[in-house]
Design a protein around this motif. Structure first.
Motif, PDB file in Angstrom:
ATOM      1  N   ASP A   1      -9.744   1.601  11.668  1.00  0.00           N
ATOM      2  CA  ASP A   1      -9.411   0.384  10.925  1.00  0.00           C
ATOM      3  C   ASP A   1      -9.574   0.528   9.420  1.00  0.00           C
ATOM      4  O   ASP A   1      -9.212  -0.376   8.658  1.00  0.00           O
TER       5      ASP A   1
ATOM      6  N   ASP B   1      -3.692   2.142  11.496  1.00  0.00           N
ATOM      7  CA  ASP B   1      -4.027   0.725  11.542  1.00  0.00           C
ATOM      8  C   ASP B   1      -2.887  -0.139  11.005  1.00  0.00           C
ATOM      9  O   ASP B   1      -2.390   0.080   9.890  1.00  0.00           O
TER      10      ASP B   1
ATOM     11  N   THR C   1      -2.713  -3.278   9.917  1.00  0.00           N
ATOM     12  CA  THR C   1      -2.982  -4.077   8.720  1.00  0.00           C
ATOM     13  C   THR C   1      -2.900  -3.216   7.460  1.00  0.00           C
ATOM     14  O   THR C   1      -2.253  -3.586   6.464  1.00  0.00           O
TER      15      THR C   1
ATOM     16  N   LYS D   1       0.101  -3.169   4.308  1.00  0.00           N
ATOM     17  CA  LYS D   1      -0.242  -3.251   2.888  1.00  0.00           C
ATOM     18  C   LYS D   1       0.334  -2.064   2.120  1.00  0.00           C
ATOM     19  O   LYS D   1       0.873  -2.214   1.014  1.00  0.00           O
TER      20      LYS D   1
END
Length: 392
Positions: free
Chosen positions: A227, A253, A255, A259
């Protein structure tokens, strides 16, 4: 024992080659008889499969935008699974303009100006350059020396942390020390990042260049770090195609991946078709066979160089577990940095990298690139012995 793949001396002068064409300007080492042993590229042709891929492109003669990356992604997947035991989803893969660019993009995406970025120094000098240029704070965590090689000193580093640090950039295998970090050490890195809530960027560009008897463990195989993990790899060091400026940022990951994708889109970054074609060709069984031969050759160069350094009182070459970059300690000569550097450059006519550029701990070292024909390594060894003959 000769090797027709790596023994021939290729004249790189006049080819816009940073390593050889800039040697005299940067180091004062004369082009007439100097030996370039600084910037980390190799004086070898890449495997024939890479050359054929380029020849196919030039034969076609149209150089448009690259489309359909399925073969390219499949080649990366094949290589990581077969050479490193790592299963990569193609959706995790981003292509950047090399890994210095990849590092800069990670800093841009996951930190803000004023944030601290942790480096285990001495370490690859481009990290500090891009951190500083981005307006972030360089946080140097010095590696400790034990038994002549670098180890991680987490107790000291824990005491350094202030809470302003947001990222750690790991060099694995380590450049310039040549360490292959053990699984236990990598687990400790993961725990350190979790303790201090750091994004972990693992630059593994040298992961294919591991000496016999050592095994590289991808950081992605360490449990509990996914993560906060950004993996970086490339074909460029492995196959001597650094001029393609192609690298991979691989983010498991979702997320973090979103980004990073946002910053890539905002900056309009797309890959170079030559780099993608060459990487696809390199990550193949033929490329793997070439790398296996390369490792044997580099190990032979390492043994010759280390034996020569061991014969010069006051010089110590750090045990080279990976990379083709010898890290030599001159501290026991009693000489100043200026004096021993002058002997190497002005007397021996060898251009190495200067230790201080790698950060704290590098002050009395020079880094020598051994990825050159064996005859040049042997010549360099003879010159170093002559330059320090008064110590023998």
């Amino acid at each position: 024992m000769t090797n027709p793949l790596f023994d021939p001396i290729i004249n790189r002068f006049g080819t816009h080659c940073a390593k050889w064409d800039k040697m005299e300007d940067l180091y004062g080492v004369p082009a007439e008889d100097g030996i370039a042993m600084w910037v980390a590229d190799m004086d070898f042709h890449p495997p024939a499969c890479v050359q054929r891929a380029l020849e196919k492109m030039t034969a076609h003669g149209v150089y448009g935008y690259f489309g359909d990356e399925r073969d390219y992604h499949a080649a990366i997947q094949w290589w990581m699974k077969n050479r490193h035991g790592w299963e990569v989803d193609p959706g995790w893969i981003f292509t950047t303009h090399g890994l210095v660019n990849g590092t800069a993009l990670c800093i841009d995406a996951f930190t803000k100006p004023g944030d601290g970025v942790v480096l285990m120094t001495p370490v690859y000098h481009a990290f500090s350059r891009v951190i500083k240029a981005a307006g972030r704070e360089i946080v140097e965590c010095p590696l400790a020396l034990e038994g002549g090689k670098y180890i991680m000193d987490f107790e000291a580093w824990d005491a350094q942390m202030t809470g302003n640090e947001k990222m750690l950039i790991l060099c694995s295998p380590h450049n310039p020390g040549g360490r292959v970090w053990t699984r236990e050490e990598l687990e400790s890195v993961a725990e350190f990042c979790k303790r201090h809530d750091l994004i972990l960027v693992s630059d593994e560009i040298h992961h294919d260049l591991v000496m016999p008897g050592h095994i590289h463990t991808p950081m992605a195989l360490i449990e509990g770090i996914e993560d906060r993990l950004i993996m970086m790899s490339a074909t460029t060091k492995t196959f001597n195609i650094a001029g393609t400026h192609s690298g991979n940022v691989i983010i498991p990951d979702a997320t973090l991946r979103a980004k990073f994708a946002s910053r890539m889109a905002a900056l309009g970054i797309s890959p170079n078709s030559f780099g993608l074609e060459m990487a696809t060709a390199a990550y193949s069984p033929e490329g793997a066979t070439w790398v296996d031969e390369l490792i044997v050759y580099l190990d032979g160069n390492r043994q010759i160089f280390d034996a020569a350094i061991a014969e010069i009182p006051g010089l110590k070459s750090m045990p080279l577990e990976a990379t083709y970059l010898a890290w030599v300690d001159f501290s026991d000569t009693g000489m100043s940095r200026e004096e021993f550097t002058a002997r190497v450059e002005k007397t021996a006519h060898i251009a190495p990298n200067h230790g201080p550029t790698f950060g704290k701990g590098g002050e009395l070292y020079l880094r020598f690139n051994l990825a050159t024909p064996r005859s040049l390594v042997e010549t360099a060894c003879g010159r170093l012995k002559d330059a320090f003959s008064d110590l023998q």
